[in-house]
Scaffold this active site. Structure first.
Site, PDB file in Angstrom:
ATOM      1  N   TYR A  97     -10.842   5.019  14.778  1.00  0.00           N
ATOM      2  CA  TYR A  97      -9.887   5.309  13.919  1.00  0.00           C
ATOM      3  C   TYR A  97      -9.684   6.913  13.859  1.00  0.00           C
ATOM      4  CZ  TYR A  97      -7.499   5.626   9.193  1.00  0.00           C
ATOM      5  OH  TYR A  97      -6.993   5.675   8.202  1.00  0.00           O
ATOM      6  N   GLY A 121       0.826  -1.371   0.114  1.00  0.00           N
ATOM      7  CA  GLY A 121       0.027   0.073  -0.153  1.00  0.00           C
ATOM      8  C   GLY A 121       0.737   1.379  -0.102  1.00  0.00           C
TER       9      GLY A 121
HETATM   10  P1  NAD Z   1      -2.532  -1.035   4.394  1.00  0.00           P
HETATM   11  O1  NAD Z   1      -3.744  -1.820   5.142  1.00  0.00           O
HETATM   12  O2  NAD Z   1      -2.709  -1.530   2.836  1.00  0.00           O
HETATM   13  O3  NAD Z   1      -1.224  -1.173   4.816  1.00  0.00           O
HETATM   14  C1  NAD Z   1      -0.887  -0.973   6.316  1.00  0.00           C
HETATM   15  C2  NAD Z   1       0.372  -1.604   6.528  1.00  0.00           C
HETATM   16  O4  NAD Z   1       0.550  -1.566   7.725  1.00  0.00           O
HETATM   17  C3  NAD Z   1       0.292  -3.097   5.969  1.00  0.00           C
HETATM   18  O5  NAD Z   1       1.339  -3.662   5.529  1.00  0.00           O
HETATM   19  C4  NAD Z   1       0.259  -4.003   7.626  1.00  0.00           C
HETATM   20  O6  NAD Z   1       0.600  -5.087   7.681  1.00  0.00           O
HETATM   21  C5  NAD Z   1       1.025  -2.880   8.470  1.00  0.00           C
HETATM   22  N1  NAD Z   1       0.713  -3.104   9.896  1.00  0.00           N
HETATM   23  C6  NAD Z   1      -0.493  -2.928  10.589  1.00  0.00           C
HETATM   24  N2  NAD Z   1      -0.349  -3.186  11.513  1.00  0.00           N
HETATM   25  C7  NAD Z   1       0.908  -3.402  11.899  1.00  0.00           C
HETATM   26  C8  NAD Z   1       1.667  -3.112  13.042  1.00  0.00           C
HETATM   27  N3  NAD Z   1       1.008  -3.396  14.120  1.00  0.00           N
HETATM   28  N4  NAD Z   1       3.141  -3.247  13.064  1.00  0.00           N
HETATM   29  C9  NAD Z   1       3.716  -3.098  11.868  1.00  0.00           C
HETATM   30  N5  NAD Z   1       3.058  -2.983  10.791  1.00  0.00           N
HETATM   31  C10 NAD Z   1       1.808  -3.021  10.773  1.00  0.00           C
HETATM   32  O7  NAD Z   1      -3.001   0.455   4.541  1.00  0.00           O
HETATM   33  P2  NAD Z   1      -2.861   1.909   3.520  1.00  0.00           P
HETATM   34  O8  NAD Z   1      -4.071   1.876   2.729  1.00  0.00           O
HETATM   35  O9  NAD Z   1      -1.419   1.756   2.823  1.00  0.00           O
HETATM   36  O10 NAD Z   1      -2.620   2.876   4.864  1.00  0.00           O
HETATM   37  C11 NAD Z   1      -1.266   3.315   5.210  1.00  0.00           C
HETATM   38  C12 NAD Z   1      -1.756   4.328   6.243  1.00  0.00           C
HETATM   39  O11 NAD Z   1      -2.496   5.372   5.587  1.00  0.00           O
HETATM   40  C13 NAD Z   1      -2.346   4.001   7.360  1.00  0.00           C
HETATM   41  O12 NAD Z   1      -1.825   4.623   8.395  1.00  0.00           O
HETATM   42  C14 NAD Z   1      -3.886   4.518   7.182  1.00  0.00           C
HETATM   43  O13 NAD Z   1      -4.706   4.625   8.346  1.00  0.00           O
HETATM   44  C15 NAD Z   1      -3.488   5.708   6.451  1.00  0.00           C
HETATM   45  N6  NAD Z   1      -4.694   6.181   5.292  1.00  0.00           N
HETATM   46  C16 NAD Z   1      -4.949   5.560   4.398  1.00  0.00           C
HETATM   47  C17 NAD Z   1      -5.762   6.219   3.435  1.00  0.00           C
HETATM   48  C18 NAD Z   1      -6.307   5.221   2.311  1.00  0.00           C
HETATM   49  O14 NAD Z   1      -7.277   5.990   1.681  1.00  0.00           O
HETATM   50  N7  NAD Z   1      -5.882   4.317   1.952  1.00  0.00           N
HETATM   51  C19 NAD Z   1      -6.356   7.324   3.979  1.00  0.00           C
HETATM   52  C20 NAD Z   1      -6.224   7.871   5.007  1.00  0.00           C
HETATM   53  C21 NAD Z   1      -5.124   7.494   5.800  1.00  0.00           C
END
Ligand code: NAD
Length: 430
Positions: free
Chosen positions: A335, A203
């Protein structure tokens, strides 16, 4: 996940049909590529009010400039605002598709309410222009005290790297322990630096790791042991290393420090989880697991890496907030609380981390980004999330990554305590 509507409106019949039906017509955004790293078309420099700024130099503009940079730092009253109108009104139509408008403002003067009113007016102006300008063009406001400290910020905002950043107000202060843009290798600004990205296996985190490696950093890809195969694969490709670690482990900070005996320059807190449920149906475990990953671990590991001196002077912390933390979202009290907490962390720690460690602390706040997280949202809500912003489309992980790379840049030391939304100017929480 493919945005089929965006592809459809990119075709002639799609444009015709959506135009007839009055439906949104999002423009395909121009992003950075190795082959085409900068805009052609140059930058049109304009001034409103008396300005004493002397800033960085940009390529001269063509008839359809890629960008307009309006210096409005000298605007001190309503008459000065008329000069903003006079400067932009005749040229805004000529700005190229996917082009940029950047307005430079000054800090609000607490001793002069006329100046403060005029400078605050620039925020409403910028955000309104962002909503109407269309064709993939973005509009941002930079409040600065010292133009030379803002060079990395202006270069980012005026480039294809900031494709999904619009409607933002970014404050740039004075820099302590300055790294001038001129002293940095433009192609590899992070050369010789080490970056650690939590949740880097996939991601947004994987895109951040790739982009920081492109900029020359040695990257440590941290993720949970269950994702270690992906983390290893990516780290090997980027010439970095992987660290299998759950950031909620009580000793996570100490283990990060142990894995970084030569120190760390860029810490990206990207790992995050959602466990959605309305508050009435939310068991304590769902609450605490989200708060623990998204906020408590960020606080604990930041403290550990600062206290052990692992984060070197000149270092950068980039945390990940979210639009949900700014606007709130039904079903996401856990969240939203965790991500708003990240904003509080940034605002409080930034001045102290700079004073005590010469480390900046900022956050990116993504809006709707096309990832596995958003692909899991039900179709109609997903479609609404994608379109409800000024650019009419979702962002890509690379948009968050490019914003992170700008905040991590050695010449971005005057950007501190900022929460920068990467949301295409989302209508939510605006
Ligand atoms: P994703 O779920 O694709 O990836 C998250 C990664 O974090 C995964 O690889 C997971 O294994 C890792 N992770 C989770 N818990 C963990 C832990 N305890 N220790 C170590 N690693 C851990 O998510 P994403 O969409 O790539 O989001 C990344 C960040 O961006 C997050 O903080 C999310 O809240 C934020 N975000 C995403 C969006 C969106 O639209 N995708 C919007 C706002 C914020």
């Amino acid at each position: 996940m493919a945005d089929r509507y965006l592809s459809f409106t990119g075709t002639a019949p799609g444009r015709f049909l959506t135009g007839r039906l009055g439906l949104p017509q999002p423009a395909a955004l121009r992003r950075w590529t190795q082959e085409s790293p900068a805009f052609e078309g140059g930058v049109l420099l304009l001034t409103a009010g008396k300005s004493e700024l002397s800033g960085p130099e940009f390529p001269a503009p063509s008839d359809t400039p890629a960008a307009v940079l309006l210096d409005a730092t000298g605007v001190r009253d309503v008459e000065g605002l008329a000069e903003v109108h006079a400067a932009l009104h005749p040229v805004v139509r000529s700005v190229a598709a996917s082009g940029r408008v950047v307005v430079l403002g000054a800090p609000l003067d607490a001793a002069d309410h006329h100046q403060a009113a005029a400078q605050q007016a620039l925020e409403g102006f910028t955000r309104s222009l962002g909503k109407e300008i269309g064709r993939g063009r973005t509009v941002n406001l930079v409040r600065l005290t010292d133009a030379s400290a803002a060079e990395s910020t202006l270069r980012f905002l005026l480039s294809p790297k900031s494709a999904y950043v619009s409607g933002q107000v970014i404050e740039v202060g004075r820099e302590v322990g300055r790294a001038q843009e001129a002293d940095v290798d433009p192609d590899h600004p992070l050369a010789g630096r080490t970056a650690l990205v939590t949740g880097g296996a996939r991601g947004i985190g994987a895109a951040v790791a790739e982009t920081l490696a492109r900029d020359g950093a040695r990257v440590v890809v941290l993720d949970v042991p269950g994702a270690s195969a992906d983390a290893e694969r990516l780290a090997t490709r980027l010439g970095g290393s992987a660290l299998a670690l759950d950031i909620t482990a009580p000793d996570a900070g100490a283990r990060m420090a142990e894995a970084l005996p030569d120190g760390l320059d860029v810490l990206v807190h990207n790992a995050g989880v959602t466990r959605d449920r309305r508050l009435v149906n939310m068991p304590a475990e769902r609450w605490s697991s989200v708060l623990d990953v998204n906020l408590a671990s960020v606080l604990r590991t930041t403290d550990a890496l600062l206290e052990t001196g692992t984060l070197r002077r000149g270092g950068r912390i980039v945390a990940t907030a979210s639009n949900a933390g700014l606007a709130g979202n039904a079903g996401q009290t856990n969240y939203g609380a965790s991500k708003a907490g990240v904003v509080g962390l940034v605002r409080s720690l930034a001045p102290r981390a700079m004073a005590e460690h010469q480390v900046t602390v900022n956050a990116v706040a993504p809006g709707f980004i096309e990832t596995k997280m958003t692909a899991a949202i039900p179709l109609f809500i997903r479609e609404a999330g994608r379109r409800m912003n000024s650019l009419g489309q979702g962002g890509l992980p690379v948009d968050v990554a490019e914003t992170t790379a700008w905040l991590a840049h050695p010449a971005s030391g005057a950007v501190n305590g900022q929460v920068v939304r990467v949301c295409g100017q989302s209508l939510l929480g605006a």
